[in-house]
Design a protein around this motif. Structure first.
Motif, PDB file in Angstrom:
ATOM      1  N   ALA A   1       0.998  -1.193   0.107  1.00 20.28           N
ATOM      2  CA  ALA A   1      -0.108  -0.027  -0.048  1.00 20.28           C
ATOM      3  C   ALA A   1       0.841   1.197   0.035  1.00 20.28           C
ATOM      4  N   GLU A   2       1.891   1.248   0.806  1.00 25.37           N
ATOM      5  CA  GLU A   2       2.962   2.260   0.770  1.00 25.37           C
ATOM      6  C   GLU A   2       3.445   2.596  -0.570  1.00 25.37           C
ATOM      7  N   ASP A   3       3.749   1.577  -1.141  1.00 29.11           N
ATOM      8  CA  ASP A   3       4.520   1.637  -2.444  1.00 29.11           C
ATOM      9  C   ASP A   3       3.631   2.187  -3.497  1.00 29.11           C
ATOM     10  N   ALA A   4       2.140   1.563  -3.301  1.00 33.66           N
ATOM     11  CA  ALA A   4       1.337   2.215  -4.225  1.00 33.66           C
ATOM     12  C   ALA A   4       0.976   3.749  -4.188  1.00 33.66           C
ATOM     13  N   VAL A   5       0.834   4.250  -2.751  1.00 30.11           N
ATOM     14  CA  VAL A   5       0.739   5.528  -2.567  1.00 30.11           C
ATOM     15  C   VAL A   5       1.968   6.229  -3.026  1.00 30.11           C
ATOM     16  N   LEU A   6       3.101   5.748  -2.846  1.00 29.99           N
ATOM     17  CA  LEU A   6       4.370   6.574  -3.379  1.00 29.99           C
ATOM     18  C   LEU A   6       4.526   6.685  -4.916  1.00 29.99           C
ATOM     19  N   ASP A   7       3.832   5.680  -5.376  1.00 33.92           N
ATOM     20  CA  ASP A   7       3.927   5.808  -7.099  1.00 33.92           C
ATOM     21  C   ASP A   7       2.535   6.754  -7.411  1.00 33.92           C
ATOM     22  N   CYS A   8       1.600   6.805  -6.763  1.00 29.94           N
ATOM     23  CA  CYS A   8       0.431   7.958  -6.826  1.00 29.94           C
ATOM     24  C   CYS A   8       1.050   9.181  -6.899  1.00 29.94           C
ATOM     25  N   ARG A   9       1.866   9.318  -5.848  1.00 28.65           N
ATOM     26  CA  ARG A   9       2.271  10.750  -5.481  1.00 28.65           C
ATOM     27  C   ARG A   9       3.197  11.231  -6.678  1.00 28.65           C
ATOM     28  N   GLN A  10       3.957  10.156  -7.099  1.00 26.01           N
ATOM     29  CA  GLN A  10       4.935  10.416  -8.020  1.00 26.01           C
ATOM     30  C   GLN A  10       4.227  10.766  -9.644  1.00 26.01           C
ATOM     31  N   GLN A  11       3.221  10.126  -9.538  1.00 29.70           N
ATOM     32  CA  GLN A  11       2.532  10.297 -10.897  1.00 29.70           C
ATOM     33  C   GLN A  11       1.899  11.513 -10.819  1.00 29.70           C
ATOM     34  N   ILE A  12       1.198  12.149  -9.689  1.00 27.53           N
ATOM     35  CA  ILE A  12       0.522  13.229  -9.264  1.00 27.53           C
ATOM     36  C   ILE A  12       1.749  14.234  -9.612  1.00 27.53           C
ATOM     37  N   GLU A  13       2.787  14.102  -9.086  1.00 31.11           N
ATOM     38  CA  GLU A  13       3.773  15.175  -9.403  1.00 31.11           C
ATOM     39  C   GLU A  13       4.393  15.165 -10.746  1.00 31.11           C
ATOM     40  N   VAL A  14       4.487  14.140 -11.454  1.00 33.97           N
ATOM     41  CA  VAL A  14       4.568  14.342 -13.105  1.00 33.97           C
ATOM     42  C   VAL A  14       3.529  14.976 -13.691  1.00 33.97           C
ATOM     43  N   ALA A  15       2.161  14.604 -13.367  1.00 31.94           N
ATOM     44  CA  ALA A  15       1.476  15.294 -13.892  1.00 31.94           C
ATOM     45  C   ALA A  15       1.143  16.737 -13.900  1.00 31.94           C
ATOM     46  N   ARG A  16       1.505  17.320 -12.461  1.00 29.13           N
ATOM     47  CA  ARG A  16       1.570  18.648 -12.224  1.00 29.13           C
ATOM     48  C   ARG A  16       2.648  19.352 -13.073  1.00 29.13           C
ATOM     49  N   HIS A  17       3.738  18.516 -12.979  1.00 30.57           N
ATOM     50  CA  HIS A  17       4.908  19.304 -14.035  1.00 30.57           C
ATOM     51  C   HIS A  17       4.533  19.538 -15.332  1.00 30.57           C
ATOM     52  N   GLU A  18       4.008  18.439 -15.885  1.00 27.49           N
ATOM     53  CA  GLU A  18       3.435  18.442 -17.320  1.00 27.49           C
ATOM     54  C   GLU A  18       2.356  19.454 -17.488  1.00 27.49           C
ATOM     55  N   LEU A  19       1.435  19.570 -16.427  1.00 29.83           N
ATOM     56  CA  LEU A  19       0.381  20.661 -16.594  1.00 29.83           C
ATOM     57  C   LEU A  19       0.991  22.028 -16.572  1.00 29.83           C
ATOM     58  N   ALA A  20       2.044  22.361 -15.725  1.00 33.12           N
ATOM     59  CA  ALA A  20       2.818  23.330 -15.553  1.00 33.12           C
ATOM     60  C   ALA A  20       3.226  23.886 -16.824  1.00 33.12           C
ATOM     61  N   GLU A  21       3.895  23.021 -17.404  1.00 34.42           N
ATOM     62  CA  GLU A  21       4.499  23.212 -18.799  1.00 34.42           C
ATOM     63  C   GLU A  21       3.596  23.824 -19.844  1.00 34.42           C
ATOM     64  N   GLN A  22       2.456  22.860 -19.826  1.00 36.57           N
ATOM     65  CA  GLN A  22       1.548  23.148 -20.718  1.00 36.57           C
ATOM     66  C   GLN A  22       0.967  24.530 -20.705  1.00 36.57           C
ATOM     67  N   GLN A  23       0.825  24.862 -19.264  1.00 35.75           N
ATOM     68  CA  GLN A  23       0.219  26.388 -19.117  1.00 35.75           C
ATOM     69  C   GLN A  23       1.092  27.290 -19.321  1.00 35.75           C
ATOM     70  N   ALA A  24       2.245  27.022 -19.496  1.00 39.39           N
ATOM     71  CA  ALA A  24       3.477  28.034 -19.535  1.00 39.39           C
ATOM     72  C   ALA A  24       3.448  28.321 -20.996  1.00 39.39           C
ATOM     73  N   VAL A  25       3.586  27.127 -21.789  1.00 42.43           N
ATOM     74  CA  VAL A  25       3.494  27.103 -23.382  1.00 42.43           C
ATOM     75  C   VAL A  25       2.134  27.804 -23.841  1.00 42.43           C
ATOM     76  N   ARG A  26       0.979  27.883 -23.114  1.00 34.64           N
ATOM     77  CA  ARG A  26      -0.221  28.433 -23.368  1.00 34.64           C
ATOM     78  C   ARG A  26      -0.306  29.914 -23.261  1.00 34.64           C
ATOM     79  N   ALA A  27       0.278  30.308 -21.996  1.00 35.11           N
ATOM     80  CA  ALA A  27       0.440  31.540 -21.760  1.00 35.11           C
ATOM     81  C   ALA A  27       1.352  32.346 -22.571  1.00 35.11           C
ATOM     82  N   SER A  28       2.533  31.446 -23.100  1.00 29.56           N
ATOM     83  CA  SER A  28       3.527  32.378 -24.040  1.00 29.56           C
ATOM     84  C   SER A  28       2.736  32.537 -25.287  1.00 29.56           C
ATOM     85  N   ALA A  29       1.911  31.388 -25.764  1.00 29.95           N
ATOM     86  CA  ALA A  29       1.199  31.741 -27.217  1.00 29.95           C
ATOM     87  C   ALA A  29       0.200  32.831 -27.210  1.00 29.95           C
TER      88      ALA A  29
END
Length: 214
Positions: free
Chosen positions: A21-49
């Motif tokens: 369960a702890e490993d699954a929670v850790l994986d979820c947190r990592q996936q959430i962090e990756v998703a947040r990073h990708e979203l931030a990059e997309q928002q930056a590209v959109r803002a620039s455009a």
């Protein structure tokens, strides 16, 4: 002893489950962090455009009405390509190109859009002032590649022919497939002005499939 062994085994299994369960929670947190990073990059590209678009709107538009008429007068009569009909509207040339795109490719685009939207639904709120029943070409597999190829091989060369003084790279601001349905859907649009310097309408359906409009 058997009871002790059973209890120890149960504890061992519980610890293993907790570790999983702890490993699954850790994986979820990592996936959430990756998703947040990708979203931030997309928002930056959109803002620039968006910033680039607004900055270009603040500059003098080389295709505003007065400037375009001046350019047309300086250039003289346009050389209209074969298969192209020119219609003058308020002193501006509107080109109607027949056979620019193969009918088979256009009908395939219709089939792809209908199949995609049968599952995902048609959008109706992407455009604030003049909403259309549509789907972006970038969201439908197969349409974007067709559109890009069509732009490079047919559409962009035609625009450069119509506006010979155009030197800068042509970029697509927005591209989408619109659905009109005279019986139970959107039938028309009010008179409006698009944000882009060029507006191009590609008739995907065969003219024999409908009456009026076009």
């Amino acid at each position: 002893k058997p009871e002790v062994q059973a209890t120890s085994q149960a504890l061992s299994e519980t610890n293993a489950s907790l570790n999983d369960a702890e490993d699954a929670v850790l994986d979820c947190r990592q996936q959430i962090e990756v998703a947040r990073h990708e979203l931030a990059e997309q928002q930056a590209v959109r803002a620039s455009a968006e910033l680039e678009i607004w900055q270009s709107l603040r500059k003098k538009d080389p295709f505003e009405a007065a400037e375009t008429k001046k350019r047309l007068q300086e250039h003289g009569p346009l050389q209209i390509p074969p298969g192209v009909e020119q219609v003058m509207v308020d002193g501006f040339p509107i080109w109607i190109a027949r056979g620019l795109f193969e009918a088979e490719g256009c009908l395939h685009v219709v089939d792809l859009a209908e199949a995609h939207c049968a599952e995902q639904g048609w959008g109706t709120s992407r455009h604030y002032s003049v909403p259309t029943t549509d789907v972006p070409v970038s969201e439908v597999e197969g349409i974007e590649s067709w559109f890009r190829e069509s732009c490079e091989l047919s559409l962009f060369p035609l625009l450069r022919h119509q506006y010979p003084w155009l030197r800068k790279e042509i970029k697509v601001l927005d591209a989408f497939v619109v659905k009109y349905d005279a019986g139970a859907g959107q039938r028309s649009l009010p008179i409006h002005r698009d944000q882009a310097q060029f507006s191009v309408t590609i008739q995907l359906n065969d003219p024999s499939c409908f009456q009026g409009g076009g």
